[in-house]
Design a protein around this motif. Structure first.
Motif, PDB file in Angstrom:
ATOM      1  N   ALA A 141      -2.489 -17.569  -5.891  1.00  0.00           N
ATOM      2  CA  ALA A 141      -3.519 -18.491  -6.368  1.00  0.00           C
ATOM      3  C   ALA A 141      -4.275 -17.958  -7.573  1.00  0.00           C
ATOM      4  CB  ALA A 141      -4.497 -18.792  -5.233  1.00  0.00           C
ATOM      5  N   ASP A 142      -4.187 -16.661  -7.792  1.00  0.00           N
ATOM      6  CA  ASP A 142      -4.897 -16.021  -8.904  1.00  0.00           C
ATOM      7  C   ASP A 142      -3.967 -15.931 -10.113  1.00  0.00           C
ATOM      8  OD1 ASP A 142      -6.316 -14.474 -10.677  1.00  0.00           O
ATOM      9  OD2 ASP A 142      -6.793 -12.883  -9.244  1.00  0.00           O
ATOM     10  N   ARG A 143      -4.193 -16.758 -11.116  1.00  0.00           N
ATOM     11  CA  ARG A 143      -3.299 -16.783 -12.279  1.00  0.00           C
ATOM     12  C   ARG A 143      -3.388 -15.519 -13.123  1.00  0.00           C
ATOM     13  NH1 ARG A 143       0.748 -19.777 -11.643  1.00  0.00           N
ATOM     14  NH2 ARG A 143       1.065 -19.601 -13.893  1.00  0.00           N
ATOM     15  N   GLU A 144      -4.341 -14.656 -12.818  1.00  0.00           N
ATOM     16  CA  GLU A 144      -4.438 -13.387 -13.531  1.00  0.00           C
ATOM     17  C   GLU A 144      -3.455 -12.356 -12.994  1.00  0.00           C
ATOM     18  OE1 GLU A 144      -6.424 -12.791 -16.231  1.00  0.00           O
ATOM     19  OE2 GLU A 144      -6.785 -14.954 -16.100  1.00  0.00           O
ATOM     20  N   VAL A 145      -2.847 -12.640 -11.861  1.00  0.00           N
ATOM     21  CA  VAL A 145      -1.919 -11.694 -11.223  1.00  0.00           C
ATOM     22  C   VAL A 145      -0.492 -12.022 -11.624  1.00  0.00           C
ATOM     23  CG1 VAL A 145      -1.059 -10.762  -9.051  1.00  0.00           C
ATOM     24  CG2 VAL A 145      -3.475 -11.394  -9.265  1.00  0.00           C
ATOM     25  N   ASP A 146       0.143 -11.098 -12.321  1.00  0.00           N
ATOM     26  CA  ASP A 146       1.554 -11.259 -12.685  1.00  0.00           C
ATOM     27  C   ASP A 146       2.471 -10.461 -11.770  1.00  0.00           C
ATOM     28  OD1 ASP A 146       1.071 -12.968 -14.765  1.00  0.00           O
ATOM     29  OD2 ASP A 146       1.150 -11.438 -16.321  1.00  0.00           O
ATOM     30  N   VAL A 147       1.976  -9.313 -11.303  1.00  0.00           N
ATOM     31  CA  VAL A 147       2.802  -8.418 -10.485  1.00  0.00           C
ATOM     32  C   VAL A 147       1.991  -7.934  -9.285  1.00  0.00           C
ATOM     33  CG1 VAL A 147       4.153  -6.281 -10.431  1.00  0.00           C
ATOM     34  CG2 VAL A 147       4.012  -7.609 -12.545  1.00  0.00           C
ATOM     35  N   GLY A 148       2.605  -7.934  -8.124  1.00  0.00           N
ATOM     36  CA  GLY A 148       1.965  -7.402  -6.929  1.00  0.00           C
ATOM     37  C   GLY A 148       2.879  -6.414  -6.230  1.00  0.00           C
ATOM     38  N   PHE A 149       2.289  -5.399  -5.638  1.00  0.00           N
ATOM     39  CA  PHE A 149       3.055  -4.402  -4.884  1.00  0.00           C
ATOM     40  C   PHE A 149       2.566  -4.377  -3.443  1.00  0.00           C
ATOM     41  CE2 PHE A 149       3.201  -2.784  -9.260  1.00  0.00           C
ATOM     42  CZ  PHE A 149       4.561  -2.588  -9.423  1.00  0.00           C
ATOM     43  N   VAL A 150       3.478  -4.544  -2.519  1.00  0.00           N
ATOM     44  CA  VAL A 150       3.173  -4.397  -1.096  1.00  0.00           C
ATOM     45  C   VAL A 150       3.797  -3.077  -0.654  1.00  0.00           C
ATOM     46  CG1 VAL A 150       3.399  -5.361   1.212  1.00  0.00           C
ATOM     47  CG2 VAL A 150       3.172  -6.892  -0.758  1.00  0.00           C
ATOM     48  N   ILE A 151       2.958  -2.117  -0.339  1.00  0.00           N
ATOM     49  CA  ILE A 151       3.399  -0.756  -0.027  1.00  0.00           C
ATOM     50  C   ILE A 151       3.321  -0.545   1.485  1.00  0.00           C
ATOM     51  CG2 ILE A 151       2.989   1.697  -0.478  1.00  0.00           C
ATOM     52  CD1 ILE A 151       1.442   0.736  -3.033  1.00  0.00           C
ATOM     53  N   ALA A 152       4.406  -0.061   2.069  1.00  0.00           N
ATOM     54  CA  ALA A 152       4.484   0.095   3.524  1.00  0.00           C
ATOM     55  C   ALA A 152       4.839   1.533   3.890  1.00  0.00           C
ATOM     56  CB  ALA A 152       5.511  -0.882   4.102  1.00  0.00           C
ATOM     57  N   PRO A 153       3.870   2.455   3.839  1.00  0.00           N
ATOM     58  CA  PRO A 153       4.171   3.873   4.083  1.00  0.00           C
ATOM     59  C   PRO A 153       4.651   4.185   5.495  1.00  0.00           C
ATOM     60  CG  PRO A 153       1.797   3.493   3.963  1.00  0.00           C
ATOM     61  CD  PRO A 153       2.458   2.227   3.510  1.00  0.00           C
ATOM     62  N   LEU A 154       4.363   3.313   6.453  1.00  0.00           N
ATOM     63  CA  LEU A 154       4.747   3.574   7.839  1.00  0.00           C
ATOM     64  C   LEU A 154       5.987   2.796   8.277  1.00  0.00           C
ATOM     65  CD1 LEU A 154       1.203   3.577   9.506  1.00  0.00           C
ATOM     66  CD2 LEU A 154       2.488   5.507   8.555  1.00  0.00           C
ATOM     67  N   PHE A 155       6.641   2.115   7.338  1.00  0.00           N
ATOM     68  CA  PHE A 155       7.837   1.337   7.676  1.00  0.00           C
ATOM     69  C   PHE A 155       8.896   2.262   8.274  1.00  0.00           C
ATOM     70  CE2 PHE A 155      11.859  -0.817   6.877  1.00  0.00           C
ATOM     71  CZ  PHE A 155      11.568  -2.125   7.238  1.00  0.00           C
ATOM     72  N   GLU A 156       9.471   1.839   9.397  1.00  0.00           N
ATOM     73  CA  GLU A 156      10.374   2.721  10.140  1.00  0.00           C
ATOM     74  C   GLU A 156      11.850   2.387   9.984  1.00  0.00           C
ATOM     75  OE1 GLU A 156       8.899   2.452  14.104  1.00  0.00           O
ATOM     76  OE2 GLU A 156       7.219   3.825  13.745  1.00  0.00           O
ATOM     77  N   GLY A 157      12.189   1.269   9.372  1.00  0.00           N
ATOM     78  CA  GLY A 157      13.590   0.884   9.247  1.00  0.00           C
ATOM     79  C   GLY A 157      14.278   1.528   8.057  1.00  0.00           C
ATOM     80  N   ASP A 158      15.560   1.195   7.891  1.00  0.00           N
ATOM     81  CA  ASP A 158      16.329   1.732   6.778  1.00  0.00           C
ATOM     82  C   ASP A 158      16.201   0.819   5.561  1.00  0.00           C
ATOM     83  OD1 ASP A 158      17.899  -0.470   7.407  1.00  0.00           O
ATOM     84  OD2 ASP A 158      19.577   0.708   8.172  1.00  0.00           O
ATOM     85  N   ALA A 159      16.939   1.155   4.508  1.00  0.00           N
ATOM     86  CA  ALA A 159      16.837   0.403   3.262  1.00  0.00           C
ATOM     87  C   ALA A 159      17.264  -1.050   3.443  1.00  0.00           C
ATOM     88  CB  ALA A 159      17.681   1.076   2.176  1.00  0.00           C
ATOM     89  N   ALA A 160      18.284  -1.290   4.244  1.00  0.00           N
ATOM     90  CA  ALA A 160      18.755  -2.654   4.467  1.00  0.00           C
ATOM     91  C   ALA A 160      17.699  -3.486   5.184  1.00  0.00           C
ATOM     92  CB  ALA A 160      20.052  -2.636   5.269  1.00  0.00           C
ATOM     93  N   ALA A 161      17.070  -2.887   6.188  1.00  0.00           N
ATOM     94  CA  ALA A 161      16.012  -3.593   6.922  1.00  0.00           C
ATOM     95  C   ALA A 161      14.822  -3.875   6.015  1.00  0.00           C
ATOM     96  CB  ALA A 161      15.570  -2.769   8.124  1.00  0.00           C
TER      97      ALA A 161
END
Length: 203
Positions: A60-80
């Motif tokens: 909704a914010d037109r000022e945002v072109d790029v967003g990063f969702v960082i998941a340091p505790l993610f337990e799955g592999d690259a495919a997951a």
């Protein structure tokens, strides 16, 4: 503390790898102009209902072109993780393209996979209209990476325009700078990550 450190480590990757080697030509301008956002998921289960409101706010914010969702505790592999990234893209209701970035890559990894070694599992979301405006101004380049999978980019039948302008460009960078040099920087960030999180775990 986990959020602070995850953001710090991500910033190292952005500045020391992506910006330093011009992997993504518009990464630095987007950062300097305040058009990038980042969110750290601290729940190991990484439930999408916690991510949805954040992605919606970015959309909704037109000022945002790029967003990063960082998941340091993610337990799955690259495919997951890749599957999780696609789920987040669907949450955006076609506002963003998603690209999964995952720690560590095998020695046999191609250029794209090598360059996507973030300290933590990270989903990059790029606004679709931003990519469209970039493509109008310039031949396809790194931006197109977000619309294609690793298999598309590195397979025998990769689109010629992307192969010529994305992979060739980044491969020339690797040839000039040396794959070992780039990997040593990525390894140093990774070691920083491991030591930092080990220290946080003790406290």
């Amino acid at each position: 503390m986990l959020v602070t450190e995850a953001l710090r480590l991500h910033d190292r990757y952005q500045r020391e790898v992506i910006e330093r080697f011009s992997i993504c030509p518009w990464a630095k301008p987007a950062r300097l102009e305040g058009r990038i956002r980042a969110h750290v998921v601290t729940d190991a289960a990484c439930p999408l209902d916690l991510v949805g409101p954040v992605v919606a706010q970015w959309g909704a914010d037109r000022e945002v072109d790029v967003g990063f969702v960082i998941a340091p505790l993610f337990e799955g592999d690259a495919a997951a993780f890749s599957h999780w990234a696609q789920s987040i893209e669907r949450l955006s209701e076609e506002t963003f393209f998603s690209a999964p970035f995952f720690p560590r890559a095998p020695r046999s990894a191609g250029t794209v996979q090598l360059l996507r070694q973030t300290p933590d599992p990270t989903v990059q979301l790029v606004r679709r209209t931003t990519l469209e405006s970039v493509r109008v101004q310039d031949p396809p380049h790194y931006a197109d990476i977000f619309a294609l999978s690793l298999q598309d980019l590195e397979g025998d039948h990769a689109p010629c325009s992307v192969a010529a302008t994305v992979l060739a460009r980044n491969e020339r960078t690797l040839e000039c700078e040396g794959r070992a040099k780039l990997q040593s920087i990525l390894d140093d960030i990774r070691q920083d990550r491991d030591k930092t999180y080990a220290r946080l775990h003790k406290t």
